[in-house]
Scaffold this motif. Structure first.
Motif: not given
Length: 501
Positions: A64-70, A72-77, A139-143, A270-280
């Protein structure tokens, strides 16, 4: 963001893992037998609940949190480093508890002598699964679902090879658990290699700045743990109660019924997995109308597909279960049929609460899931002592089924409507007509092997044509979805849809 491509990657891995699971499971069942398979199911349930507590919502939080601002390398790190530190602490704590329980002899006293070494292996398995979870979540947070999801297939393949080999050599349940450990270590190692191509390794050891919103992340994780624990109780409480009340053999038969019933979940998962970070991402951009459209279309497609699978499994249960698990497991057919209605309801609820999680409205989701979990626990406690695995199936089916009602209400409270364009009438007509043809054909064909060859393709073609003809799915809707796929796949599917319609 490309939800379709992410979903295709995740679905592909789910299908691959499902196929491998279908191949591996009969070997496990036949080598272990119904009693040891029941003990193995009991250990899997203990591990499942432990991993929820040890993971502490980390897999969901890191996505969730990486996907929201992926970008920004500092935020991701910082997000990655924070979660690695938290994950390491909780994994080691859980592993230590398993080791201490075994060392003090509590397993021998309450479960049996052989459980001592099982608990040592569970302790090790918690640590490597935690590492695997962090790698895949990052990896998923980074798409990068095209990197994270093949790891599931790889892990399943390595597990099958190692576990079946160790079973053949006579290592029993300990060999199966060792197979899980070897597979998880390999998957986690490759996952981190991919991840550290995008994230600096030093972020794991970097001091988190004071203005980093730790409280927000910890709050999300805390509520996520409660939500996931309540959800997991729906599919672990029955196994735990059965093993303690009725013994290992009935648990083995019931576990087999669950394995087949849960075939319905590979697409909803599969839907549940992708929709959390995608809908975020969508929530962070305040695109509420798009979220409602996405959720309602997802629910319609999900219901349509799950009903098709449920009808097919119902028609083939008498042929498939004894052939797949062995004649002894004919006793699993009754519980399986009782579980199916609830499994359909739970399948529909999964994508709904993933979207709610994406917004972070976890209190509402916890309330809805908590009601279902409480009903499930009470009914299992009430029915299992009298009706055994049939009581467990009825109780669990009701607990599963009520999830779809509660989470539809929860979704509306959160701010989206997952049944806005359900087209329930058309779906039920398609299901009724298809069921008549599928069940009738299965009844006419006397050979189990022939039935398994003829019924699935006939049912799929019938259901698909009726779905298009009655407007459950329109060619225009599918074209907008498949247009996001690679050109060769898009062209082939477009021609196929034109041929059908």
């Amino acid at each position: 963001m490309n939800i379709i491509r992410g979903f295709v990657s995740i679905l592909g891995s789910k299908v691959g893992a499902l196929i491998l699971g279908i191949i591996i499971t009969p070997f496990l069942v036949r080598y272990l037998g119904s009693s040891l398979y029941g003990d193995y199911a009991f250990l899997v349930s203990i591990l499942g609940i432990t991993m929820i507590l040890a993971n502490a919502g980390i897999f969901d939080g890191i996505r969730k949190y990486i996907a929201e601002n992926k970008d920004d390398p500092e935020w991701t790190g910082y997000v990655f480093g924070f979660y690695v530190q938290v994950a390491g602490f909780f994994a080691l704590l859980a592993a230590t508890i398993f080791v201490v329980i075994a060392w003090l002899g509590l397993t021998e006293r309450f479960l049996g002598t052989e459980f001592k070494r099982y608990f040592y292996l569970l302790g090790l398995l918690v640590v490597v699964r935690q590492a695997n979870s962090v790698a895949r979540g990052g990896l998923m947070g980074l798409g990068l679902e095209n990197r994270s999801e093949p790891l599931i297939v790889l892990e399943k393949l390595l597990f099958g090879i190692s576990a079946v080999s160790l079973l053949y050599l006579g290592y029993g349940i300990a060999g199966v658990l060792a197979g899980h450990v070897l597979a998880a270590i390999s998957s986690a190692g490759i996952g981190f290699l991919f991840l550290f191509q995008r994230i600096d390794v030093s972020s794991v050891f970097t001091r988190i700045p004071r203005d980093f919103p730790k409280k927000e992340l910890v709050s999300f994780n805390g509520f996520s743990v409660i939500l996931i624990l309540l959800t997991a109780s729906l599919y672990h409480v029955d196994i735990l109660f059965l093993r303690l009340i009725t013994g290992d053999q009935a648990t083995g038969y019931y576990r087999a019924a669950l394995v087949v019933a849960e075939f319905l979940w590979f697409v909803p998962n599969a839907l549940q997995t992708v929709l959390l970070h995608s809908s975020s991402e969508l929530w962070s951009e305040d695109r509420t109308d798009q979220i409602t459209e996405l959720s309602s279309r997802t629910t319609r497609y999900n219901l349509s597909l799950v009903l098709l699978l449920a009808i097919g499994l119902t028609a083939l249960a008498n042929d498939f279960i004894p052939l797949y698990f062995g004649p002894e497991f004919e006793a699993s057919i009754g519980p399986f049929l009782l579980l199916l209605p609830g499994v359909i309801g739970f399948a529909l609820a999964r994508p709904m609460f993933a979207i709610g999680q994406g917004k972070g409205e976890l209190r509402v989701l916890i309330g809805a899931t908590g009601v279902a979990a409480l009903i499930n626990i009470l009914l299992n406690a009430l029915l299992i002592p009298t009706y055994g695995m049939f009581g467990a199936a009825i109780a669990t089916s009701i607990g599963y089924g009520i999830m779809v009602i509660l989470h539809t209400l929860a979704a509306r409270q959160i701010g989206f409507d997952p049944i806005d364009d359900l087209r329930l009438g058309q779906i039920l007509i398609v299901a009724a007509v298809s069921a008549t043809i599928i069940l009738g054909t299965a009844e006419l064909v006397e050979s189990s092997i022939l039935s398994l060859i003829i019924v699935p393709p006939l049912g799929f073609v019938t259901y698909t044509i009726l779905s298009f003809r009655l407007g459950v799915v329109t060619p225009g809707e599918l074209d907008s979805l498949i247009s996001q796929l690679p050109n060769p796949v898009h062209r082939y599917l477009k021609r196929l849809i034109q041929f059908i319609t």
